[in-house]
Design a protein around this motif. Structure first.
Motif, PDB file in Angstrom:
ATOM      1  N   ARG A  14       1.466-105.151 -43.052  1.00 18.39           N
ATOM      2  CA  ARG A  14       1.415-106.445 -44.002  1.00 18.39           C
ATOM      3  C   ARG A  14       2.545-107.207 -44.833  1.00 18.39           C
ATOM      4  O   ARG A  14       3.409-106.150 -45.037  1.00 18.39           O
ATOM      5  CB  ARG A  14       0.233-105.787 -45.369  1.00 18.39           C
ATOM      6  N   GLY A  16       5.053-108.666 -47.223  1.00 17.09           N
ATOM      7  CA  GLY A  16       5.314-108.475 -48.563  1.00 17.09           C
ATOM      8  C   GLY A  16       6.708-108.693 -49.058  1.00 17.09           C
ATOM      9  O   GLY A  16       7.635-108.569 -48.415  1.00 17.09           O
ATOM     10  N   SER A  17       6.686-108.891 -50.435  1.00 17.08           N
ATOM     11  CA  SER A  17       7.839-108.698 -51.069  1.00 17.08           C
ATOM     12  C   SER A  17       8.841-107.136 -51.067  1.00 17.08           C
ATOM     13  O   SER A  17       8.119-106.205 -50.839  1.00 17.08           O
ATOM     14  CB  SER A  17       7.744-109.080 -52.519  1.00 17.08           C
ATOM     15  N   GLU A  20       6.771-105.140 -53.357  1.00 17.22           N
ATOM     16  CA  GLU A  20       5.539-104.698 -52.945  1.00 17.22           C
ATOM     17  C   GLU A  20       5.629-103.503 -51.686  1.00 17.22           C
ATOM     18  O   GLU A  20       5.004-102.742 -51.730  1.00 17.22           O
ATOM     19  CB  GLU A  20       4.632-105.838 -52.169  1.00 17.22           C
ATOM     20  N   VAL A  68       9.051-113.189 -49.730  1.00 17.30           N
ATOM     21  CA  VAL A  68       7.912-112.324 -49.089  1.00 17.30           C
ATOM     22  C   VAL A  68       8.580-112.174 -47.343  1.00 17.30           C
ATOM     23  O   VAL A  68       8.851-112.975 -46.767  1.00 17.30           O
ATOM     24  CB  VAL A  68       6.656-113.206 -48.946  1.00 17.30           C
TER      25      VAL A  68
END
Length: 184
Positions: A14, A16-17, A20, A68
């Motif tokens: 996934r 993400g930043s 995250e 991101v």
């Protein structure tokens, strides 16, 4: 294994930043491959520069823009290359094992307390792993693909913790009897 590969696996699951991603390390990947938030951010910057990941800037109202990250084409190539490479067997470096080995040169009662503390910590970790397993994988027989792979790693953590706790129990019994024998 390099941190880069752990990050590639996480981002392949996934995008993400950095924040995250660091949180995911705190809650899952970090159980078997730990990294500080600083290490993660530093590695993300290097991976972006190397073209392994791409970064999309997402504007946020009232807060700094969010970066991101996702796996880029070069990163997918590297991930496939790394996955095909044979892994080395795990080498155990455990300070407590070394202390047990040298126990005859110290205070056994202090070592017993150290083993009890380790047992308590691993019991807590086992409870957490079981809670995660029940919540994330309620019907493991139906799993396939990424969910199955995540479940298998989760099961590995549970089995390792169960084994450590059993070993600590064995140590506690043996050292307790050793202490009794020394005082008799």
């Amino acid at each position: 294994m390099a941190l880069e590969h752990a990050i590639l696996v996480a981002l392949a699951e996934r995008a993400g930043s950095g924040y995250e991603l660091a949180r995911r390390f705190d809650k899952s990947i970090g159980f078997f491959y730990g990294a500080s938030h600083q290490q993660i951010y530093r590695t993300l910057k290097r991976m972006d520069g190397d073209g392994w990941i791409s970064c999309e800037t997402v504007p946020q109202q009232g807060r700094p823009d969010k970066k991101v990250y996702s796996v880029g084409a070069d990163g997918r190539v590297e991930l496939r290359r790394w996955l095909a490479e044979p892994s080395s067997p795990t080498v155990l470096r455990d300070e407590l094992s070394l202390k047990i080995r040298g126990a005859s040169h110290g205070d056994l009662s202090v070592l017993l307390e150290d083993v009890r503390n380790h047992r308590t910590e691993h019991q807590l970790r086992l409870q957490l792993y079981r809670q995660l397993e029940a919540r994330e994988f309620p019907d493991p027989g139906t799993l396939s693909g990424m969910a199955l792979h995540q479940y298998l790693v989760q099961r590995g953590g549970i089995v390792l913790e169960e084994g450590l706790i059993a070993w600590y129990d064995e140590i506690l019994t043996a050292l307790h009897n050793d202490v009794k024998g020394l005082t008799a």
